[in-house]
Design a protein around this motif. Structure first.
Motif, PDB file in Angstrom:
ATOM      1  N   PHE A 197      11.934 -16.730  11.617  1.00 11.52           N
ATOM      2  CA  PHE A 197      12.108 -16.703  10.164  1.00 11.52           C
ATOM      3  C   PHE A 197      13.547 -16.961   9.719  1.00 11.52           C
ATOM      4  O   PHE A 197      13.836 -16.893   8.527  1.00 11.52           O
ATOM      5  N   LEU A 199      16.368 -15.233   9.910  1.00  9.72           N
ATOM      6  CA  LEU A 199      16.880 -14.111   9.122  1.00  9.72           C
ATOM      7  C   LEU A 199      18.399 -14.179   9.003  1.00  9.72           C
ATOM      8  O   LEU A 199      19.094 -14.518   9.956  1.00  9.72           O
ATOM      9  N   ARG A 203      19.563  -9.081   7.144  1.00 11.43           N
ATOM     10  CA  ARG A 203      18.125  -8.788   7.234  1.00 11.43           C
ATOM     11  C   ARG A 203      17.695  -8.510   8.672  1.00 11.43           C
ATOM     12  O   ARG A 203      16.731  -7.785   8.910  1.00 11.43           O
ATOM     13  N   PHE A 251      15.632  -5.539   2.797  1.00 13.74           N
ATOM     14  CA  PHE A 251      15.014  -6.696   3.442  1.00 13.74           C
ATOM     15  C   PHE A 251      14.331  -7.601   2.420  1.00 13.74           C
ATOM     16  O   PHE A 251      14.414  -8.826   2.498  1.00 13.74           O
ATOM     17  N   LEU A 252      13.662  -6.994   1.442  1.00 13.00           N
ATOM     18  CA  LEU A 252      12.949  -7.765   0.422  1.00 13.00           C
ATOM     19  C   LEU A 252      13.909  -8.350  -0.617  1.00 13.00           C
ATOM     20  O   LEU A 252      13.739  -9.478  -1.077  1.00 13.00           O
ATOM     21  N   LYS A 254      16.960  -9.304  -0.225  1.00 13.37           N
ATOM     22  CA  LYS A 254      17.728 -10.414   0.336  1.00 13.37           C
ATOM     23  C   LYS A 254      16.831 -11.536   0.865  1.00 13.37           C
ATOM     24  O   LYS A 254      17.317 -12.425   1.581  1.00 13.37           O
ATOM     25  N   ARG A 255      15.584 -11.528   0.491  1.00 18.13           N
ATOM     26  CA  ARG A 255      14.659 -12.566   0.945  1.00 18.13           C
ATOM     27  C   ARG A 255      15.156 -13.943   0.514  1.00 18.13           C
ATOM     28  O   ARG A 255      15.556 -14.152  -0.624  1.00 18.13           O
ATOM     29  N   GLY A 256      15.129 -14.891   1.441  1.00 18.13           N
ATOM     30  CA  GLY A 256      15.543 -16.250   1.130  1.00 18.13           C
ATOM     31  C   GLY A 256      17.009 -16.542   1.389  1.00 18.13           C
ATOM     32  O   GLY A 256      17.422 -17.704   1.336  1.00 18.13           O
ATOM     33  N   LYS A 257      17.794 -15.508   1.666  1.00 19.32           N
ATOM     34  CA  LYS A 257      19.198 -15.750   1.980  1.00 19.32           C
ATOM     35  C   LYS A 257      19.295 -16.470   3.329  1.00 19.32           C
ATOM     36  O   LYS A 257      18.549 -16.171   4.255  1.00 19.32           O
ATOM     37  N   ASP A 297      14.899 -19.629  -5.374  1.00 22.64           N
ATOM     38  CA  ASP A 297      13.836 -19.716  -6.366  1.00 22.64           C
ATOM     39  C   ASP A 297      14.306 -20.348  -7.672  1.00 22.64           C
ATOM     40  O   ASP A 297      13.523 -20.507  -8.615  1.00 22.64           O
TER      41      ASP A 297
END
Length: 317
Positions: A197, A199, A203, A251-252, A254-257, A297
């Motif tokens: 993923f 990370l 994360r 964790f949520l 910073k999603r997409g970092k 996003d």
């Protein structure tokens, strides 16, 4: 008179060395300067040990400040008693100070540490076997642990009239072994998730925290040693629940970092997204400085004039 060698301390030291070695390799692979982890460890390790001991003493006060307690024994770390929560908190403070001095983002060091730390914990847990501590209830399983009456002052099993160690009846769950094996699994989980993923931004460390606390919760519930309780649950179980929730939230959020690496720009270590390439000499502009906090996003804003903005090359000509 000889100098005693404490197996518990040796396990802790071995774990620290292992964590530093793995973290050094992982941070260097991300562009970190050579031996930066040793500079960070100079601050983080002492702060972590102090924090670990303080957490243990404050959550088990009767042994030191109770009716039959001895406050001086709060300094006897070789007899066991280091809380991982205090170790992480104290170590984080020390690492933060060192990272500010080195100019390295703490989040990158945390991600580099996310594999070495659980493996270090696994090694350190075997110190509990030498100290005859942190076992669970009775069991008939073949890997059940023999437990002895313990002479804390002598640092060894108490002897009976015949001079032999006094063994408690039956076998007991080796909860320290369960936690050691669980930690090895958490290290593997972090390695797999990082590759699968990509990370970044701390994360990987957050995933380690979630994995560790998930295991610590059920393992802690198996232990039979005295502990502070709140609403029928051991304090460390509540701590696991709270810390897990905090790590999950981070964790949520910073999603997409992106994963990052360190590069030197104008003489300064700068975190950039993995895959970013420095412009060729003479072609870069101030606008070519890497963006390290993109919003995946976000949508591009429309051009008010209905036409596309001129490129950098167009504005130069």
């Amino acid at each position: 008179m000889g100098v005693p060698i404490r197996a518990y301390a040796l396990c802790i030291v071995a774990g620290i060395v292992l964590a530093c070695w793995i973290t050094e390799r992982r941070l260097r692979a991300r562009g970190g300067p050579q031996y930066a982890v040793l500079d960070i460890a100079v601050w983080a390790v002492p702060a972590g040990i102090i924090g670990a001991r303080l957490y243990h003493v404050f959550t088990s006060p009767d042994a030191y400040f109770g009716a039959n307690g001895d406050p001086v024994k709060a300094l006897y770390i070789w007899e066991g008693g280091l809380g991982i929560w205090g170790a992480v908190a104290g170590g984080a403070v020390g690492a933060w100070i060192a990272c500010r001095k080195l100019g390295i983002p703490l989040r990158m060091v945390a991600d580099a540490l996310a594999v070495g730390l659980p493996l270090a914990q696994a090694v350190g847990r075997f110190g509990n076997w030498f100290n005859n501590e942190l076992y669970g209830g009775p069991t008939t399983l073949p890997w059940g642990l023999k437990v002895y009456e313990w002479d804390a002052q002598a640092g060894k099993a108490a002897a009976g009239p015949d001079g032999k160690p006094i063994q408690l009846e039956g076998l007991f769950h080796p909860t320290f072994l369960y936690e050691a094996l669980w930690n090895v699994g958490v290290a593997g989980l972090v390695l797999w998730a990082e590759k699968r993923f990509k990370l970044g931004w701390g994360r990987g460390f957050a995933l380690y925290v979630m994995g560790y606390t998930a295991g610590r919760g059920w393992i802690e519930a198996m232990r039979t040693d005295p502990a502070q309780e709140i609403a029928g649950l051991r304090l460390n179980v509540w701590t696991s629940i709270i810390v897990f929730a905090g790590a999950l939230a981070y964790f949520l959020i910073k999603r997409g970092k992106p994963q990052e690496k360190l590069v030197t720009i104008d003489g300064t270590l700068t975190p950039v997204p993995l895959g970013w390439e420095e412009p060729e000499p003479g072609t870069g502009t101030p606008d070519s400085t890497p963006e390290t906090d993109p919003d995946p996003d976000a949508e591009a804003e429309p051009d008010p004039g209905g036409t596309q903005s001129p490129s950098t090359e167009d504005t130069k000509s």
